[in-house]
Design an enzyme around this catalytic site. Sequence first.
Site: not given
Ligand code: ATP
Length: 893
Positions: A290, A332, A733
């Site tokens: 049940e 990630d 039970d």
């Molecule tokens: P994960 O995938 O592990 O979260 P991550 O945050 O580095 O890593 P993305 O967010 O794709 O991955 O960022 C990739 C790259 O883009 C970074 O390594 C950085 O060089 C660049 N990046 C991240 N944030 C910005 C932003 N706000 N403006 C411009 N470039 C950025």
Amino acid sequence: MKVNYPAIDVHSFSTEEILNSFQTNAESGITNSDAQKRTKQYGLNSYKAQRQKSIWLMILQQFANPIMYLLFFGVAVSVYLEDYVEAIAIAVVLILNALIGFFMELQARNSMNALKAMDVIFSKTIREGKTQELASEYITVGDIVVLEAGDIVPGDGYIIELNQLQVDESPLTGESLPSTKILEKLPIDTVMADQSNMVFKGTNVVNGNAKVVITAISSHTQLGKITSLVESAKETVTPLDKKLKSLSTILILLTLSLTILFAITGLIQGKDWIEIIKTSLALSIAAFPEGLPVVATVALAYGVIVMAKHHAIVKKLSSVETLGSTNVILTDKTGTLTENTIYVQVVNFPEEKIEVNIQNKELVFTKNKIEKSKENFDKIQLIGLLCNNATIEQTTNEVTKNIGDPIEIALLQLANTSQELSQKDFKRQYERIAEAAFNSETKIMGTLHNSPNGNLVAAKGSLEHLLRKCTKIQFGPTIKDLEEDEKNAILLQSDQIAAEGLRILAFAYKNGGELNKDNFLNDLIYVGTIGFLDPPRLDIKPSILLCKNAGIKVVMITGDHPQTALNIAKKVGLIDETDQNVITGKDLSSIKSITEEWKNKILSTYVFARTTPKQKLDIAEIYQKEGNIVAMTGDGVNDAPALKKADVGIAMGVRGTQVAKEAASIVLVDDSFKSIVLAVSQGRSIFLNIQKFVIYLVSCNLSEIFIVITLSFITVNAVLLPLQILFINMVTDVFPALALGLGKGDESVMKDVPKNPKEAIISTKKWIDISFYTFAISVSAISAVLYSKYYLLADDKIANNVAFLTLAFAQLFHVFNMSAVGSRLVINDVTKNKFIWLAILICTALMILVYVVPQMRLVLNLVVPSTNVLVVSGLASLLPLVLGQIYKKIWNR
Ligand code: ATP
């Protein structure tokens, strides 16, 4: 002018008319007191407040199940036979059963409501001139909301500012291509799908950003209008539900056939048919599974509350079960494996490299001072300030509130160390005309500004991607053409910085030039690169080890630089110090078709860098095709497909976009990998709890049937009476079984390999366990009866009482057989479960009660037990525990 709400045809208004009719201001929004008044007048912005079943309906529904029908039938039979005491007793059992069911369902419902309350969407709203993150429930008409890629639109809104805004309106229109938005007043007869100056609640911003005036909330929105029609409490059937159902069917068939067997042999023996019917009834009630569905729900609900305490919010109940079977986690890096508290550490100019630190808003040079690159540094600070969507707000004298991407916040902090840039209205001199929003495909963000000195393009992004847009390079005051070998030298230098685990962001700009809002990221001047410190979370090394021991493979897939990725992977113990194996997004895109060789290479690599969201999806698919159960993390707007495709999609609570959270089945409050592992272990525990509950309950119930059948052959008059069976079933039970369902589990759950998701709740091996336990309990009660009857020469009533007492306590002690396989004898997951002790206390108290209260003794046909009876029953009831422990030791070897 008063707000006219609900307002119709707002798409035909001009910006000014909108602002006027909604009595709001594009810069400062409405006031807080205005907002309160409007919320009072128009209600909250939520139509999801689901119509829940009323309490009365819930109670009534408890009576509508097969076991209740059997009990009703039992009452009817007793009334017909004018056995009113028994009729009342069965009625009491019936009510008790309904109450237990009701309270469990209520508990499950409350837990689920508490979970739903955590699943809130926040929107950037401007009120009284300040930007704040507001739960979308509190957003009201006239509010100014700032939208960015990855946001879910909180209400219908009229666009008053926009930058390359594209919105995925498929939740509303079914149209899969994103709709490009414009700033324009449209003819009054424009249909909704063409109202490109409006955004609609529930749709997703996929690109660009915008500022909108909210013109409709809750049921007055376009989505609200349809949802209120279709919104119904649609309960989805989970794989667990299906398994429980098939288990129930097996149990029902088993019970029925055994009961029929009992009835037929009874009739052949020429026993009283009324007694046979009553006992058969009691037996079928006893053995009916049940509580199964309800307990499973309670166990799940309780488990997800525990998960929520460990920072994992479950949005889809079925994912809990899948979590338990997960054998690959694709994670990630940023924020999940690292702290995501980002600081500027290294600045690499074309001619020199410095190391810095920001202390009390002052820039401190920790290694080398700037000698040749002052102009480059000024530009980096300026770009960091302008090409930025984060805000730092001074709430009180000392406390600041940061909203936005941590990397951008770090850049604002850097800009604030400059006297010129830190001035309050400095940014206003550079009016932003356009933005090329950052996304994880392009990995670049750029902004176009109009300033007193002419146009300016500010750009930042991944070094490799940004360099492709640069044709010039700045050396202090001079700007020269950028040569190929210079590019290579810069890339090489940044590899070294990345190898230290720093995140790399490159900066470039351009003065003057043509004003092309859609295409301004070209011919840029490269000025330098910043290395940000984003330390690995130190607490996750043990979690990664735990995964390895639990047969779960952890793979890092990041958008970041390969060297940064490798460094962090080593620091958290994902790969060995010597491992240099990394596959980049570039490698992946060079693959024409996935050959066997590539597949094996991908499956044996632990670090993927500079990947795009699409590639993440591909990697997940390769794993899934190999029969793996994949959990995958994601945060960006483009991660939504991968999150949906993975068996368990896990979104980041802090960093994640709303779209990612919506697509995921689990949201991590603290973004930490540690929480994923806790959730997996909780998922496994919940499944084991449900399994233990079933094994315990089924072995108890089956033993009741066996005892009755066997005794009816050996010593007819000592057979357990229907009410005794009902009592044991309702008391001894149910409570321990429930307590098993609420167990916390222990480390041992992560020592086993993940279970096969296709496996039934009770595998063949577990059926063998059940058979053994059934045998042990039956033997203990039957031998106690035989001993007292033939050795102590007890009469039938005493022998019956011995059966009752032995069975009741044997079942109670049997709960300790349910400890995890391979756990210690005394201290284990069952003995550590406080609910088990509570259940034992309740059951013992109830047993004492039935013996103490004369009326109850009478109803249950009991006599106050002699010492002999107590000793025999006491010892016999320990037998299943002893046999069970020996069995477990031998069998599991
Ligand atoms: P994960 O995938 O592990 O979260 P991550 O945050 O580095 O890593 P993305 O967010 O794709 O991955 O960022 C990739 C790259 O883009 C970074 O390594 C950085 O060089 C660049 N990046 C991240 N944030 C910005 C932003 N706000 N403006 C411009 N470039 C950025």
